[in-house]
Design a protein around this motif. Structure first.
Motif, PDB file in Angstrom:
ATOM      1  N   ILE A 117       0.857  -1.322   0.167  1.00 45.45           N
ATOM      2  CA  ILE A 117      -0.189  -0.128   0.113  1.00 45.45           C
ATOM      3  C   ILE A 117       0.711   1.155   0.193  1.00 45.45           C
ATOM      4  N   LEU A 118       0.724   1.915  -1.415  1.00 50.49           N
ATOM      5  CA  LEU A 118       1.496   3.731  -0.736  1.00 50.49           C
ATOM      6  C   LEU A 118       0.504   4.540  -0.760  1.00 50.49           C
ATOM      7  N   TYR A 119       1.408   5.205   0.368  1.00 45.25           N
ATOM      8  CA  TYR A 119       2.930   4.839   0.633  1.00 45.25           C
ATOM      9  C   TYR A 119       3.227   4.493   2.275  1.00 45.25           C
ATOM     10  N   VAL A 120       1.820   4.419   3.504  1.00 45.65           N
ATOM     11  CA  VAL A 120       2.015   3.850   4.119  1.00 45.65           C
ATOM     12  C   VAL A 120      -0.342   3.380   4.319  1.00 45.65           C
ATOM     13  N   GLY A 121      -0.663   2.635   4.813  1.00 47.83           N
ATOM     14  CA  GLY A 121      -1.853   2.227   5.039  1.00 47.83           C
ATOM     15  C   GLY A 121      -2.212   1.832   6.226  1.00 47.83           C
ATOM     16  N   ALA A 157     -11.747  -1.940   4.421  1.00 50.68           N
ATOM     17  CA  ALA A 157     -11.174  -0.478   3.668  1.00 50.68           C
ATOM     18  C   ALA A 157     -10.268  -0.314   4.216  1.00 50.68           C
ATOM     19  N   VAL A 158      -9.878   0.202   3.313  1.00 52.27           N
ATOM     20  CA  VAL A 158      -8.157   0.796   3.844  1.00 52.27           C
ATOM     21  C   VAL A 158      -7.834   1.967   3.246  1.00 52.27           C
ATOM     22  N   LEU A 159      -7.305   2.845   4.314  1.00 47.10           N
ATOM     23  CA  LEU A 159      -6.432   4.182   4.505  1.00 47.10           C
ATOM     24  C   LEU A 159      -5.009   4.274   3.743  1.00 47.10           C
ATOM     25  N   ALA A 160      -5.447   4.649   2.370  1.00 51.31           N
ATOM     26  CA  ALA A 160      -3.828   5.001   1.838  1.00 51.31           C
ATOM     27  C   ALA A 160      -3.268   6.443   1.998  1.00 51.31           C
ATOM     28  N   ASP A 161      -1.684   6.605   2.610  1.00 50.49           N
ATOM     29  CA  ASP A 161      -1.077   7.927   2.798  1.00 50.49           C
ATOM     30  C   ASP A 161      -0.569   7.938   1.553  1.00 50.49           C
ATOM     31  N   THR A 162       0.063   8.647   1.076  1.00 50.99           N
ATOM     32  CA  THR A 162       1.314   9.373   0.561  1.00 50.99           C
ATOM     33  C   THR A 162       2.360   9.989   1.435  1.00 50.99           C
ATOM     34  N   ARG A 163       1.764  10.526   2.686  1.00 51.77           N
ATOM     35  CA  ARG A 163       2.927  11.047   3.607  1.00 51.77           C
ATOM     36  C   ARG A 163       3.232  12.513   3.279  1.00 51.77           C
ATOM     37  N   GLU A 164       4.044  13.140   3.579  1.00 49.27           N
ATOM     38  CA  GLU A 164       4.119  14.651   3.439  1.00 49.27           C
ATOM     39  C   GLU A 164       5.479  14.242   1.935  1.00 49.27           C
TER      40      GLU A 164
END
Length: 792
Positions: A117-121, A157-164
């Motif tokens: 999962i990019l970048y974190v999940g 359900a998946v929450l994907a986060d690209t971060r900063e």
């Protein structure tokens, strides 16, 4: 809404089943607090299939006025906080999947398997947080046996986060970019994740061990079958595995050492793959679980005196190092797109890829196995929180990441050694404040726990301890099994004399310095080199409007630039090559203290009247004659003895005149090969070229269709730049559109795209229903083209 998941891969009766969860996800771009709740009404969310990169369709974000120098226009090579990340805004996105498990899964052990999962999940099941990843390039699984509800809807359900922006130095993409699967096994006896370890010895002997969990309370048996590349069984063996009194999960030999008579060895030209299939049997003989893995029989030797030997023969790593993205598809890891890229690069002599600076998909490694590509498998960039997801300290990650990474790839013959990181010297915030020495020792120890057959390295830049004064290698370079220097190949001879135990690999080489940075190495002793950014990619832009790296041998649509033929002339010395490259602009860009800017070149003969041109003929022949409209402009020698000029013959003051420019290459006084470019007429029509004769209706296979504007004689018109409009009928959909212009403001999605150098590419994804597909491409003023295809 709910979909019944059926088992799509069944290894044996009552054994393991693996079901794809790639189809039918619901997607929401952005964050919402209630995104994990099973009661959420998601009927208005967009339906998508995996793999998926949610960033690729986001608009470009140009530098704002505060990021521009005084009086500088936005078009003037301006960098911004997002230039490294491809001028895409960072953010989060939700994915939801409704699952009603089949009754056949009742009483089974159930696992959700994520390729990454990019970048974190974070992963939720029916509103409960059940797992996730803090470094999304590494896969993971979640045991949901006790949480899955039968006879009712389950919501994953998946929450994907690209971060900063500063959490990566390149375009990562975002979302569920690899496969998601539901795995079912028995509860009492089963293989663990990536369970098999297959080690070969002396190109004849095979040892197979595995990690199993036995809750039966009794001894069990393994049955091992080894299949040859042609599918025939070459070995059948097994053993009794006694119950362990102290542990339920154990690693044990699954058979005795196997001798393969007359083995078919794996190498770059003959990538022969064997398959081991191991069945776990209960005491009563019933099948509990089955695991399989492909492997190759080959030896790798590495030493200072010869570099690298494959099966006892010296071989040079001749390759490139790129990021994981795939042009118009972004980070979405489509196997067919990976294969297309690898096959094209192999045509130009590439036999090696470094997976900078993170593990690529498992499918990538498998395709390298199948095509004889030698891989340096890399885990991280820098060993800091900032560069490994940004959510948790690096010190909390590596103990989990390394076992997953090594166990996933250790059976692959394509992987020749491991790389733990990249350019640590540029960041003083490494753990233990010793520029990676202690951290390397710890990580290498853990690697060797799971694979004792390969060496371990770290890519260095600079290769010494500071930028200004220190002429000695960094302390870390004194410890790594292989001395991997980015760009600084000129230190190989001196470091080798001081420290004769060192073995050298140019882990990054500039395309701008191509030729000298290859031929100036002692090719008899070095391992080889990887050209950085040989394929243009999103991110790491050297300034707006470029959306990414543009210094490669191939553009972002995989069209070869003239320098691709210089690479081919170097990497394939036994195949005569000659190619014309006309200098359009001088490249002077700098990156990490190294000139990376290549001269802007083209290879067409549609020029302005009165132009005076300079050009190169790239060749591995002995001499080249340049002819203009049949008239000789002279013959020049390929100066083999001079590494700075070898394979690159420069011609200046060439006065343009319409017609035909031809380079004729000679070996031993005889014509060896030719390359000619012609002045074309006006564009009259579009042509379409499909690349996949075996297009499968599996829901994920791709068809890349190259659109070319041609004149009345069928020649590509490089100056044609009109907009192409696509329409599609049948069992496929458009998933990407692209041309080779890294500065284009067009997005690589939709049903229109402009031509660049007379070409663009549309990428079609098959549905799960076979049948005809009709693609129509039209452009104002040109005759359209209709391409009839079909999926199987």
């Amino acid at each position: 809404m709910a979909w019944v998941v059926l088992s799509t891969t069944v290894f044996a009766q009552q054994g393991r089943t693996i079901s794809s969860l790639n189809f039918g996800w619901l997607f929401y771009a952005g964050n919402m607090p209630e995104g994990a709740l099973p009661t959420l009404d998601d009927s208005g969310w967009r339906r998508i299939n995996l793999p998926h990169d949610f960033q690729i369709e986001q608009p470009w974000v140009a530098p704002d006025p505060s990021e521009r120098p005084d009086n500088t226009d936005v078009a003037a090579n301006v960098k911004s906080r997002l230039s490294g990340r491809g001028f895409k805004e960072m953010g989060k996105a939700w994915y939801r999947y409704h699952l009603m498990p089949a009754d056949s899964l009742k009483g089974r052990r159930l696992l959700l398997d994520f390729g990454g999962i990019l970048y974190v999940g974070d992963v939720y099941l029916n509103g409960e947080h059940v797992g996730g990843t803090d470094y999304g390039y590494v896969g993971f699984e979640i045991d949901v046996t006790e949480r899955m509800r039968f006879d009712q809807d389950n919501v994953i359900a998946v929450l994907a986060d690209t971060r900063e922006p500063n959490n990566s130095r390149w375009y990562t993409g975002g979302g569920l970019f690899r496969d998601v699967k539901l795995v079912a096994t028995s509860k009492d006896l089963y293989f663990e994740r990536h369970p098999l370890y297959i080690a070969t010895r002396d190109n004849h002997f095979v040892n197979i061990s595995g990690e199993i969990t036995n809750r039966t309370g009794k001894a069990v048996r393994s049955c091992v079958k080894i299949y040859a590349p042609n599918g025939g069984i070459v070995c059948q063996d097994g053993t009794t595995i006694n119950r362990h009194r102290m542990a339920r999960t154990v690693e044990v030999p699954l058979c005795g050492e196997v001798t393969i008579a007359d083995p078919q060895l794996w190498d770059t030209e003959h990538p022969n793959l064997y398959t081991a299939v191991v069945t776990l049997l209960r005491e009563d003989g019933t099948v509990a679980d089955v695991a399989s893995a492909r492997f190759g029989i080959r030896t790798i030797e590495i030493a200072p005196s010869f570099g690298l030997k494959l099966n006892g023969k010296k071989i040079l790593l001749k390759g490139y190092a790129n990021h994981h993205t795939l042009g118009a598809l972004g980070a979405a890891a489509y196997p067919r797109a990976i294969e297309k890229q690898i096959l094209q690069m192999k045509q130009f002599g590439v036999n090696h890829i470094r997976t900078s600076h993170n593990p690529y998909s498992r499918e990538f490694i498998e395709i390298c196995d199948e095509n004889g590509i030698l891989v340096v498998d890399e885990l991280y960039d820098k060993w800091t929180r900032q560069h490994t997801g940004g959510r948790n300290p690096f010190e909390h990650l590596w103990q989990r990441d390394i076992p997953e990474w090594i166990k996933r790839d250790r059976n692959s013959p394509s992987v020749v050694f491991w790389s733990l990181g990249n350019e640590l010297q540029q960041d003083p915030n490494q753990p233990f404040n010793d520029f990676g020495v202690t951290m390397y020792k710890l990580q290498k120890t853990l690697i060797q726990r799971y694979d004792s057959t390969r060496l371990v390295t770290v890519a260095m830049h600079p290769r010494y301890r500071n930028w200004e004064t220190d002429s000695l290698p960094a302390d870390l370079a004194m410890l790594t099994d292989i001395q991997s220097y980015n760009y600084r190949y000129m230190y190989f001879p001196g470091d080798g004399r001081r420290f004769p135990w060192m073995t050298f690999y140019q882990s990054e080489a500039t395309v701008a310095g191509m030729g000298p940075n290859f031929f100036e190495m002692d090719l008899d002793k070095v391992i080889g080199c990887a050209y950085w950014g040989a394929i243009d990619y999103l991110g790491e832009s050297q300034g707006w409007p470029a959306k990414g790296w543009g210094q490669g041998c191939f553009d972002i649509s995989l069209e070869p630039k003239p320098k691709a033929y210089l690479m081919k002339s170097i990497f394939k010395p036994d195949e005569p090559v000659v190619h014309i490259g006309i200098i359009d602009k001088k490249g002077d860009q700098m990156w990490n203290g190294v000139q990376t800017g290549s001269d802007g070149m083209s290879d067409h003969w549609n020029r302005c009247e009165g132009s005076i041109l300079s050009l190169f003929t790239f060749t591995n022949a002995e001499e080249v004659e340049l002819r203009l409209n049949g008239r000789s402009l002279g013959r020049k020698q390929n100066i083999i003895a001079d590494p700075k000029q070898r394979n690159q013959i420069r011609w200046d003051s060439i006065a343009y005149e319409p017609g035909r420019l031809e380079a004729v290459a000679y070996i031993g006084g005889k014509v060896a090969c030719r390359h000619q470019i012609e002045t074309t007429g006006e564009a009259k029509r579009l042509n379409a070229e499909a690349d996949n004769d075996e297009w499968y209706a599996d829901g994920i296979d791709l068809q890349h269709v190259r659109i070319v504007a041609t004149d009345q004689k069928g020649r590509r018109v490089p100056t044609c730049s009109g907009q192409v409009i696509f329409s599609l009928e049948g069992n496929a959909r458009i998933v990407g559109v692209i041309n080779g212009d890294i500065t284009s403001d067009e997005l690589p999605v939709g049903d229109t795209h402009f031509l660049y150098n007379g070409t663009c590419t549309v990428i079609l994804r098959a549905t799960q229903t076979s049948g005809p597909v009709i693609l129509t491409a039209s452009s104002p003023g040109l005759k359209n083209v209709k391409l009839k295809l079909s999926t199987k």
